[in-house]
Write an enzyme that holds these catalytic residues in place. Sequence first.
Site, PDB file in Angstrom:
ATOM      1  N   GLY A  46      -1.761  -1.508   6.734  1.00  0.00           N
ATOM      2  CA  GLY A  46      -2.904  -2.347   7.113  1.00  0.00           C
ATOM      3  C   GLY A  46      -3.623  -1.766   8.312  1.00  0.00           C
ATOM      4  O   GLY A  46      -3.890  -0.567   8.384  1.00  0.00           O
ATOM      5  N   THR A  50       0.901  -1.152   0.000  1.00  0.00           N
ATOM      6  CA  THR A  50       0.000   0.000   0.000  1.00  0.00           C
ATOM      7  C   THR A  50       0.936   1.198   0.000  1.00  0.00           C
ATOM      8  O   THR A  50       2.114   1.072   0.342  1.00  0.00           O
ATOM      9  CB  THR A  50      -0.944   0.021   1.222  1.00  0.00           C
TER      10      THR A  50
HETATM   11  O1  DON Z   1      -7.577  -0.661   2.814  1.00  0.00           O
HETATM   12  C1  DON Z   1      -6.941  -1.168   3.735  1.00  0.00           C
HETATM   13  O2  DON Z   1      -7.083  -0.860   4.898  1.00  0.00           O
HETATM   14  C2  DON Z   1      -5.877  -2.204   3.411  1.00  0.00           C
HETATM   15  N1  DON Z   1      -6.176  -2.843   2.165  1.00  0.00           N
HETATM   16  C3  DON Z   1      -4.525  -1.539   3.401  1.00  0.00           C
HETATM   17  C4  DON Z   1      -3.424  -2.558   3.227  1.00  0.00           C
HETATM   18  C5  DON Z   1      -2.107  -2.047   3.628  1.00  0.00           C
HETATM   19  O3  DON Z   1      -1.929  -0.950   4.123  1.00  0.00           O
HETATM   20  C6  DON Z   1      -0.984  -2.984   3.424  1.00  0.00           C
HETATM   21  N2  DON Z   1       0.226  -2.459   3.989  1.00  0.00           N
HETATM   22  N3  DON Z   1       0.731  -2.884   4.939  1.00  0.00           N
END
Ligand code: DON
Length: 555
Positions: A458, A366
């Site tokens: 995440g 991300t």
């Molecule tokens: O939209 C979200 O919250 C997740 N798909 C974000 C994923 C993310 O930040 C991955 N990085 N560590």
Amino acid sequence: MLKIIFIFLFSLGLSACDDYDSPKPQHAVASAHPIATQAGIDILNQGGNAFDAAVAVSATLAVVEPYSSGMGGGGFWLLHLANDQSDVMIDGREVAPQKAHRDMYLDQSGNVIPKLSIDGPLSAGIPGQPAALAHISKKYGKLSLQEVLAPAIKAAQQGFKVSKYYQTMAGFRLQALQASPAAAEIFLEDNKVPAIGYTIKQPDLANTLIALAEQGAAGFYKGKVAGALVTGTQTAGGIWSLKDLADYKIATRKPIVGQFGEFKVTSVAPPSSGGIALVTMLNILEDRKWSTLGLVDRKHLIIESMRRAYRDRAMYLGDSDFVSVPVARLTSKAYAKQLAVDIDMSKMTPSNRLPGLDVEAKGNHTTHFSIIDRLGNRVAATLSVNYPFGSCFVPPGTGVLLNDEMDDFSAKPGKPNAYGLVGAKANEIQPGKRMLSSMSPTFIESDDKLAILGTPGGSRIITMVLHSILNVVDGKSAVEVVTAPRFHHQYLPDEVQYEEGSFSAEEANVLVLRGHRLRNLKSGYGNMQLVIVDKKTKQTTAASDPRGEGLAIVE
Ligand code: DON
């Protein structure tokens, strides 16, 4: 001279830029990849505004940081328009395809089938990024879509070099990448993790970007590209249809706004949980007068505010186009007071003692970037394909790596997703629905200062943004803010996850005595991209997280 300071800091793993002699407004771009940051600066120097630069940076990141975001993914772009001082959220989050259904990741006994929502075409939502970029360019940009997509097209044609970080991400997702011949062809070298310095060229993606540049969103969602996306996913067991693509629409939403002391906080609304959770936590901290407390008490209070905001995330939050989310209540000062009532400063509150649901984080992919132009237009954008390299699936001929954002839905009430997050009915799968997100692009502003910030991570995104807000409010510099160690609590599992340096030995002892379970993550997490403007001196500073390989430029 500036560039030299810059290169020096960057070689230390820090990228930051301060220009102390310039009284006139400056522009700045902080992103997770030097090629993308440079693309944004070039567009600003060609007469583009922050929104043009945002499209250029988003599209370039899609090329050079394929493990983080992409044209097969989505995101949230928070815009500030200098001419009328308004803020708007562009929601380019993926949606579930029409054939998706609540139990699609469960076996006959009702158990979650491992990996089905993470690897391959069944894990992919209908992408939102191409539509969002076309919309932002047309509605807010000064340059043409062709001009702003040019740097990304060039990067896809000429290629970029594999770094250590790329290797780590590709190694982590090797098997899933090998399972998609088109993905393996593009992102691996002889079906193995490529050597450092190997050049990744993406001619198919360049052609897809050219179709978007020439035809706008229709170049992606209709016609040849759409046909190849649907044939490719269906052939490999996916459920996308041409109608799913043709029906995709971005949403323009009103941001979530809160007030923290003298700072106005502007962040994203559902389907992100970020803005609501941030305002809840800040309201609790303000109610309990956090700034008057000693350091260890502050940390205890921060943990307790995180616990409560994440409990609400799990219980109430989902796509507000499908479920009713009590936004006004959750972001009110009165509600925070109610939540704060049972915070005991001498003891942690076990999560299972909070009314809630029974249920059980990870990663650094991300991406986020922050931009300001010389007129004061701003963009904070967090974009994602979810897991590293998303679903690892590329429909042949498109060069588009599909997301695995479907894993952000709650596959089963109370069952943790890849980030250990739990959810319930509000976030169950429904056709056309957006999956709940933690992505939290944010602005904060007082009479003296403004900051543009955000990060991947995440479930930990929201708490990282919280730490950074508190550090900006505390007067820390951009470099100090992005470097500061971070800790996190997400209600369940009931533990404090922390980076080395978050707590002194004495603080750790006190927290343990108060009942907190501390878990050292043994590695850094997050990739914060931050721009700070001192409104009084007009100095702009920017910094890119030393944990990543990004770059910040101010000029
Ligand atoms: O939209 C979200 O919250 C997740 N798909 C974000 C994923 C993310 O930040 C991955 N990085 N560590």
